[in-house]
Design a protein around this motif. Structure first.
Motif, PDB file in Angstrom:
ATOM      1  N   LEU A 603       0.830  -1.202   0.000  1.00 26.47           N
ATOM      2  CA  LEU A 603       0.000   0.000   0.000  1.00 26.47           C
ATOM      3  C   LEU A 603       0.864   1.250   0.000  1.00 26.47           C
ATOM      4  CD1 LEU A 603      -2.756   1.298   0.087  1.00 26.47           C
ATOM      5  CD2 LEU A 603      -2.736   1.045   2.597  1.00 26.47           C
ATOM      6  N   SER A 604       1.950   1.223   0.776  1.00 27.27           N
ATOM      7  CA  SER A 604       2.870   2.372   0.775  1.00 27.27           C
ATOM      8  C   SER A 604       3.431   2.619  -0.623  1.00 27.27           C
ATOM      9  CB  SER A 604       4.011   2.129   1.762  1.00 27.27           C
ATOM     10  OG  SER A 604       3.531   2.037   3.082  1.00 27.27           O
ATOM     11  N   THR A 605       3.737   1.509  -1.296  1.00 31.07           N
ATOM     12  CA  THR A 605       4.261   1.654  -2.662  1.00 31.07           C
ATOM     13  C   THR A 605       3.234   2.291  -3.576  1.00 31.07           C
ATOM     14  OG1 THR A 605       5.687  -0.281  -2.350  1.00 31.07           O
ATOM     15  CG2 THR A 605       5.237   0.412  -4.618  1.00 31.07           C
ATOM     16  N   LEU A 606       1.996   1.857  -3.461  1.00 31.84           N
ATOM     17  CA  LEU A 606       0.946   2.459  -4.294  1.00 31.84           C
ATOM     18  C   LEU A 606       0.822   3.952  -4.032  1.00 31.84           C
ATOM     19  CD1 LEU A 606      -1.867  -0.267  -4.122  1.00 31.84           C
ATOM     20  CD2 LEU A 606      -0.403   0.305  -6.063  1.00 31.84           C
ATOM     21  N   ILE A 607       0.932   4.364  -2.783  1.00 31.15           N
ATOM     22  CA  ILE A 607       0.819   5.790  -2.444  1.00 31.15           C
ATOM     23  C   ILE A 607       2.013   6.566  -2.997  1.00 31.15           C
ATOM     24  CG2 ILE A 607       0.778   7.434  -0.541  1.00 31.15           C
ATOM     25  CD1 ILE A 607      -0.711   5.323   1.101  1.00 31.15           C
ATOM     26  N   ILE A 608       3.198   5.998  -2.820  1.00 31.04           N
ATOM     27  CA  ILE A 608       4.401   6.685  -3.302  1.00 31.04           C
ATOM     28  C   ILE A 608       4.384   6.814  -4.824  1.00 31.04           C
ATOM     29  CG2 ILE A 608       6.903   6.538  -3.473  1.00 31.04           C
ATOM     30  CD1 ILE A 608       5.916   7.348  -0.720  1.00 31.04           C
ATOM     31  N   VAL A 609       4.062   5.703  -5.476  1.00 28.56           N
ATOM     32  CA  VAL A 609       4.063   5.712  -6.946  1.00 28.56           C
ATOM     33  C   VAL A 609       2.962   6.608  -7.497  1.00 28.56           C
ATOM     34  CG1 VAL A 609       3.685   4.252  -8.980  1.00 28.56           C
ATOM     35  CG2 VAL A 609       5.150   3.450  -7.118  1.00 28.56           C
ATOM     36  N   SER A 610       1.853   6.735  -6.765  1.00 32.27           N
ATOM     37  CA  SER A 610       0.715   7.502  -7.287  1.00 32.27           C
ATOM     38  C   SER A 610       1.010   8.985  -7.413  1.00 32.27           C
ATOM     39  CB  SER A 610      -0.500   7.298  -6.381  1.00 32.27           C
ATOM     40  OG  SER A 610      -0.257   7.849  -5.083  1.00 32.27           O
ATOM     41  N   HIS A 611       2.113   9.462  -6.816  1.00 32.98           N
ATOM     42  CA  HIS A 611       2.371  10.905  -6.943  1.00 32.98           C
ATOM     43  C   HIS A 611       2.706  11.277  -8.385  1.00 32.98           C
ATOM     44  CE1 HIS A 611       6.781  10.143  -6.946  1.00 32.98           C
ATOM     45  NE2 HIS A 611       6.888  11.388  -7.378  1.00 32.98           N
ATOM     46  N   VAL A 612       3.159  10.313  -9.175  1.00 37.91           N
ATOM     47  CA  VAL A 612       3.390  10.585 -10.598  1.00 37.91           C
ATOM     48  C   VAL A 612       2.064  10.775 -11.316  1.00 37.91           C
ATOM     49  CG1 VAL A 612       4.340   9.658 -12.742  1.00 37.91           C
ATOM     50  CG2 VAL A 612       5.575   9.335 -10.592  1.00 37.91           C
ATOM     51  N   ARG A 613       1.126   9.857 -11.079  1.00 38.02           N
ATOM     52  CA  ARG A 613      -0.191   9.988 -11.703  1.00 38.02           C
ATOM     53  C   ARG A 613      -0.907  11.242 -11.227  1.00 38.02           C
ATOM     54  NH1 ARG A 613      -2.237   5.977  -9.551  1.00 38.02           N
ATOM     55  NH2 ARG A 613      -3.490   7.067  -7.982  1.00 38.02           N
ATOM     56  N   ASP A 614      -0.822  11.520  -9.937  1.00 38.51           N
ATOM     57  CA  ASP A 614      -1.453  12.739  -9.409  1.00 38.51           C
ATOM     58  C   ASP A 614      -0.827  13.990 -10.019  1.00 38.51           C
ATOM     59  OD1 ASP A 614      -3.035  11.134  -7.832  1.00 38.51           O
ATOM     60  OD2 ASP A 614      -1.705  11.279  -6.080  1.00 38.51           O
ATOM     61  N   GLY A 615       0.485  13.937 -10.223  1.00 40.56           N
ATOM     62  CA  GLY A 615       1.151  15.089 -10.838  1.00 40.56           C
ATOM     63  C   GLY A 615       0.697  15.322 -12.261  1.00 40.56           C
TER      64      GLY A 615
END
Length: 759
Positions: A603-615
Motif C-alpha cells: 500500500l505504501s508503494t501504491l501511495i508513493i508511486v501515485s504521486h506521478v499519476r497525481d502530478g
C-alpha cells in the motif's frame, strides 16, 4: 509497372488465370500490343484500380500545407488595389485618376534625359578635349610621302659605268647630270604635289642619285609620322604647324637643296590628325543623363481626367502604380502562381536541408505557414494604402521574431528572406521596401535569439526600428531620392509595431501550437504561479526539495550542453503530485510520525508511486506545457521503490513478492534533460540522508547513485554518454559541497565575550 501500381493499393501481384483457361476459350479479337481483347481489358481495369487506390491513399499533411500555403500566397499576391481598371493607349478615360502614391514618370524622365544626351553629344563635337590623335592619319601621310619619292625616282639621271667596273670603284667621278627634260618633269610633278621648287634645286637633288633620294624619303617619312603622332593638329592650326616643320628636321646631314625639298614635302603632307573620341562622347552622354533628375508624379496629382485620351505616358504611370490590369491576365496569374509556390518550395527545401527534424513536424510547419501568411497579408495591406511611407511600415520583423522565439533562429532567417521577397513583389517590385524588410528582419532574429523575458522583445523592437531607420536614410542618400529621407522615422515605428505585435500574438500561438518558448518557461518558474504556491503552502518540504533538485539539474545541464532553463522548470514541477498526500513523503513529515509504519509495504508503494499519476492530473488541470509534463512522467522512469520492496521481502519470507508491483510505471527518460532530472532527484534525496556529508562521502554517494541508474537501464533511452555522466557527477558534487560545507563552531566563552563587548 503493373506490379508497382498494384502494390500501391496492397494487392500484390495480379491473379493469374486458371491453368488451361486460354486454351479452352474461343479465339478473341487482338487488342493493342497483340494481346487478346479479354486480357487487354483485364489489364486496363487493373491499372485503373491501382490508380484509383493511389488517389484514395491518405496524403501527407505536409503536401496539404504546401498546397494551402501556395494558394494563400497566390490569393494575397493577386489582390490588387481597388482603383484598378482597364485603360489602353488611345482610349478615352471614363473617370478622373489621381496618383495614390508618389511614382517616377519614366516616360517624361526618359524624354528629358534623351534631350540632354543629344545636346551634350552636339556640344561634345565643339570641345577639343573630346578629340584624340588618329594614328591612321600619320600612316596615310607616310605612305603619300613614299609614293611621291617613288615617282620622283623615275626622273633620276642614268648612271652609266664602263663594263666590268663597279660604280663605287670611281668615287671621284663626276655625278651624272639629269637632262633638261627630266628636271622639267620633276619640277612639274613636285608642283602638282604641292611642293613648288625651282629647277636649280630639283637638279641638285636629282644629281645625288637613288641612294640619296632614298635617304631623303626616309627622313621625310619619319618627320611626317613624328609630327602627326605626337602633336595635335586641328584644322584651324594646320598652316601654323606647317610653318614650324623646320623645327622637326635633323640639324645635320642635309644640304640646302635637300632641306628645302624635305621641308616642303613634309609640310605638303601634313593634315589634321584629330578624331572625335567615342568613349569621351559616351562619358559626356552618360553624365548628361545622370544630371537630369527623375520626374516625380506626386501623391494626389491628376494623371488623366475624364474624357481625355490616354497616352503612352499615362498608361506607363498607371502600370508603375500597379493599378492597371494586364492585357493578358492569365499570364499574370501564371507568374504569380510560380512566385507563390516557388517561394514556398524554396523555404521547404531549405528547412529540409538545414533542419530535417523540423521538416517532418507538421505542427511547426503549420506555424511557419501561418506566420508567412500573416506577414504577406500585412504586406498587401501596406502596398495598397495610399501613403508613400506605408511600404516601409510592413512588419516583416514581426514574423522574424515569432519564428525565432517559437521555432529556431536559422529557420527565422530563411523565413525573413522569403517574406522580404514577397514584400518586394507586392510593393510593385520595389527594391527599397525589400531591402528595409531584410535588414529589419535579420536584426529582429539576432535581437531575440536569446530572449528570456518579454522586456527583451521590447528592446529588440527599438533595435529593429533603429536598423530600419538607418537603412531608409542610407537608401535615400545613396539614390539621391529626397522624398525618401523624410520617411526615415517610419522605420522606428516599424520596429515598435513588430515588438508590440510579437508580445500580443506570442501567448496565442504558444497555446494553439503547444509550443513552450523560453519566455513561457520563465513565467512558469515564477514562485507566484498558482501551482507552485500550492506546493509551497501544502508541501513545503517538497517545494524546497524541488528547488534543490533544480539547482543540481541546472548545473548539470550547463555542463553537458542541455537546456538549463527547461530542466530547472521541470525540476520545480516534477513532484507536484505530492500535494495530494504530502504527509506520506518524508520531507513533509515534521512531527516525527511516519504513516507508512502502520500500513503494508504494498500500500505504501501504491501511495508513493501515485504521486506521478497525481502530478500528471494536476499538470493537465493547470495547463502545463507537454515538455514540462514529460518531467513529471519520466523523473522516476521504471525505477524500483527499493525501501518498501525490501521491507516486503522481510515481511513475506515464505511468500512471493513480485518486483513489478514495486516499480514506477515509467516511461524511462527520453531526453537529456529528463535524464538529468532523474539523476539530480535521486542524488539529492540520497545525500540528504547522510549523517556527516563530507566532500568525500558526497562524491561517493553521487557516483554510486549515477552508476546504479545506469546499470538498471534507466538511461538507455536518453542521449547521455559516459562522458556526460562524468560531467554531471562533477557538477552535482560542486553544488552539494557548496550546500553541505562545514561551518566553524564558535566556543561558548568567545561568544559571551563578544556579547559583553557589544553591551
Amino acid at each position: 509497372m503493373r506490379e508497382r501500381l498494384l502494390r500501391l493499393v496492397g494487392r500484390g501481384r495480379a491473379p493469374r488465370p486458371a491453368y488451361g483457361l486460354v486454351a479452352l476459350q474461343p479465339a478473341e479479337q487482338a487488342g493493342p500490343g497483340g494481346l487478346p481483347m479479354g486480357r487487354f481489358t483485364e489489364r486496363v481495369a487493373a491499372y485503373g484500380r491501382a490508380l484509383g487506390g493511389w488517389v484514395r491513399r491518405p496524403t501527407d499533411g505536409r503536401w496539404w500545407l504546401f498546397i494551402g500555403t501556395g494558394l494563400l500566397l497566390l490569393l494575397i499576391l493577386a489582390v490588387k488595389s481597388p482603383t484598378g481598371f482597364d485603360l489602353r493607349v488611345g482610349q478615352v478615360a471614363s473617370r478622373d485618376i489621381q496618383a495614390p502614391r508618389p511614382v517616377v514618370n519614366r516616360v517624361a524622365t526618359e524624354q528629358l534625359r534623351e534631350q540632354a544626351a543629344r545636346e551634350a553629344v552636339r556640344n561634345a563635337a565643339d570641345d577639343p578635349a573630346n578629340y584624340r590623335i588618329n594614328a591612321t592619319v600619320a600612316i596615310q601621310a607616310s605612305d603619300a610621302v613614299q609614293d611621291l619619292y617613288a615617282r620622283l625616282a623615275d626622273f633620276l639621271p642614268s648612271q652609266e659605268t664602263p663594263a666590268g667596273q663597279d660604280q663605287d670603284a670611281a668615287p671621284n667621278a663626276a655625278p651624272a647630270q639629269p637632262t633638261e627634260t627630266q628636271v622639267v618633269e620633276a619640277v612639274r610633278l613636285l608642283a602638282e604635289a604641292g611642293v613648288p621648287l625651282p629647277a636649280s634645286t630639283v637638279r641638285a637633288v636629282l644629281q645625288g642619285g637613288p641612294r640619296e633620294l632614298e635617304r631623303l624619303a626616309q627622313v621625310s617619312r619619319e618627320t611626317v609620322e613624328q609630327v602627326l603622332r605626337t602633336r595635335r593638329v586641328p584644322t584651324e592650326e594646320l598652316e601654323a604647324v606647317r610653318g614650324q616643320v623646320g623645327e622637326f628636321l635633323p640639324d645635320q646631314g642635309l644640304s640646302e637643296a635637300q632641306r628645302r625639298l624635305v621641308g616642303l614635302v613634309v609640310a605638303a603632307n601634313l593634315r589634321p590628325n584629330l578624331i572625335l573620341d567615342p568613349q569621351a562622347v559616351q562619358r559626356v552622354e552618360s553624365q548628361a543623363r545622370r544630371s537630369v533628375p527623375e520626374v516625380m508624379v506626386q501623391q494626389g496629382q491628376m494623371i488623366v481626367r475624364r474624357g481625355d485620351v490616354a497616352t503612352a505616358e499615362t498608361v506607363q504611370i498607371l502600370q508603375d502604380l500597379g493599378v492597371l490590369r494586364p492585357d493578358r491576365p492569365y499570364r499574370s496569374w501564371a507568374g504569380l502562381a510560380l512566385a507563390a509556390f516557388g517561394l514556398v518550395a524554396l523555404l521547404g527545401i531549405a528547412i529540409h536541408q538545414f533542419r530535417p527534424a523540423l521538416s517532418r513536424d507538421v505542427k511547426q510547419l503549420g506555424l511557419l505557414s501561418l506566420v508567412v501568411g500573416l506577414v504577406a497579408t500585412l504586406a498587401r495591406i501596406g502596398s495598397v494604402v495610399g501613403w508613400e511611407g506605408a511600404p516601409y511600415l510592413i512588419p516583416v520583423a514581426l514574423g522574424s521574431m515569432l519564428v525565432t522565439i517559437l521555432v529556431d533562429s536559422q529557420v527565422a532567417v530563411l523565413t525573413t528572406l522569403v517574406t522580404a521577397l514577397l514584400t518586394g513583389i507586392m510593393t510593385g517590385f520595389s527594391l527599397e521596401p525589400a531591402v528595409v524588410a531584410v535588414t529589419s528582419g535579420l536584426t529582429a532574429v539576432f535581437s531575440v535569439s536569446r530572449a528570456s523575458q518579454r522586456s527583451d522583445v521590447t528592446r529588440a523592437g527599438f533595435l529593429v526600428g533603429a536598423a530600419a531607420l538607418v537603412t531608409i536614410l542610407a537608401l535615400g542618400l545613396a539614390r539621391g531620392t529626397s522624398a525618401l529621407v523624410p520617411l526615415a522615422w517610419v522605420g522606428l515605428v516599424n520596429g515598435l509595431i513588430s515588438s508590440v505585435g510579437t508580445l500580443g500574438l506570442l501567448p496565442y500561438l504558444e497555446t494553439a501550437f503547444s509550443i513552450t518558448s523560453s519566455i513561457r518557461l520563465l513565467e512558469l518558474a515564477n514562485p507566484n504561479q498558482p501551482l507552485l504556491r500550492r506546493l509551497l503552502m501544502e508541501a513545503p518540504g517538497t517545494y524546497h526539495h524541488s528547488i534543490m533538485v533544480g539547482n543540481l539539474a541546472e548545473a548539470a545541464a550547463e555542463a553537458t550542453g542541455g537546456d538549463s532553463l527547461l530542466v530547472r522548470v521541470g525540476a520545480l514541477y516534477h513532484d507536484i503530485g505530492k500535494i495530494r498526500r504530502p504527509y506520506f513523503f518524508v520531507e513533509n513529515q515534521f512531527s516525527g510520525e511516519n504513516p507508512h509504519d502502520k500500513i503494508a509495504p504494498s500500500l505504501s508503494t501504491l501511495i508513493i508511486v501515485s504521486h506521478v499519476r497525481d502530478g500528471l492530473e494536476l499538470a493537465r488541470e493547470y495547463g502545463l506545457p507537454p515538455m514540462v509534463v514529460d518531467f513529471i512522467a519520466q523523473h522516476h522512469g521504471t525505477d524500483l521503490v527499493r525501501y518498501f520492496y525490501n521491507k516486503a521481502l522481510e515481511n513475506n519470507r515464505g511468500g512471493t513478492v513480485e518486483e513489478k508491483d514495486f516499480r514506477y510505471p515509467g516511461p524511462k527518460p527520453q531526453t537529456r534533460e529528463t535524464a538529468i532530472l532523474m539523476l539530480a532527484d535521486g542524488v539529492e534525496a540520497t545525500v540528504r540522508s547522510l549523517n556527516r556529508p563530507t566532500p568525500g562521502r558526497i562524491e561517493g554517494v553521487v557516483r554510486r547513485s549515477i552508476k546504479g541508474r545506469l546499470e538498471s537501464g534507466q538511461l538507455d533511452s536518453s542521449e547521455l554518454t559516459l562522458k556526460d555522466l562524468d560531467k554531471i557527477a562533477g557538477a552535482f558534487v560542486k553544488v552539494l559541497n557548496g550546500v553541505y560545507h562545514t561551518r566553524v563552531e564558535y566556543p561558548e566563552r568567545l561568544v559571551k565575550e563578544m556579547q559583553a563587548r557589544r553591551a
